[in-house]
Design a protein around this motif. Sequence first.
Motif, PDB file in Angstrom:
ATOM      1  N   ARG A  96       0.808  -1.390  -0.039  1.00 43.07           N
ATOM      2  CA  ARG A  96      -0.116   0.010  -0.052  1.00 43.07           C
ATOM      3  C   ARG A  96       0.874   1.374   0.072  1.00 43.07           C
ATOM      4  NH1 ARG A  96      -5.448   0.748   1.216  1.00 43.07           N
ATOM      5  NH2 ARG A  96      -6.161   2.664   2.262  1.00 43.07           N
ATOM      6  N   ALA A 129      -4.293   6.829  -1.493  1.00 38.81           N
ATOM      7  CA  ALA A 129      -3.582   5.514  -1.093  1.00 38.81           C
ATOM      8  C   ALA A 129      -3.668   4.832  -2.533  1.00 38.81           C
ATOM      9  CB  ALA A 129      -4.435   4.659  -0.089  1.00 38.81           C
ATOM     10  N   GLN A 143      -3.459   0.939  -3.298  1.00 37.52           N
ATOM     11  CA  GLN A 143      -3.355  -0.439  -2.655  1.00 37.52           C
ATOM     12  C   GLN A 143      -2.954  -1.422  -3.901  1.00 37.52           C
ATOM     13  OE1 GLN A 143      -3.596  -1.991   0.259  1.00 37.52           O
ATOM     14  NE2 GLN A 143      -3.213  -3.909  -0.661  1.00 37.52           N
TER      15      GLN A 143
END
Length: 131
Positions: A19, A80, A82
Motif C-alpha cells: 500500500r 492511497a 493498494q
Amino acid sequence: QVQLVESGGKLVQTGDSLRLSCTASGRTFSRYAIGWFRQAPGKEREFVAACSWSGGSTYYADGVKGRFTISRDNYKNTVALQMNNLKFEDAAVYYCAAVMFDPEQRANSADYADLKSYEYWGQGTQVTVSS
C-alpha cells in the motif's frame, strides 16, 4: 499550491501486496484530482491510476485493473494506492501528482491518464519486486 509526499515503497516478492500513500499539504487538497504514475529504469513515466477530487471517479491502466485500487481521504489529505498480486513488471518508482481540473472542462479518462495534465508532483517512492 499543493506539496506531495509519497511513502510505502519497499522490496516485495511477486504475489505480495503493498500500500502506497500520497500525503498532501495545503488546504485545497480536496479540490485536486490525484494520479499515480510510475517509471521503471529506461522507460517513460506511465499512468497507473487516478481519482477525481471526491474519489467518486477512478481510472486505471489496463495492466493494473483488478489488482490496484486507488482511494482518498480528504480529511487526512491522503491518497492511497493498494497494490495486490504484484508482478515483476510493477517494479518502478511510483509518483503521485495533483491537478485541479476546471469543472467546465469535464475531464475524461484521457485527461486523467495524461501526465501533462498534472501540475504538482511528489518525489517518488521505490517499489522493487523480486521473484
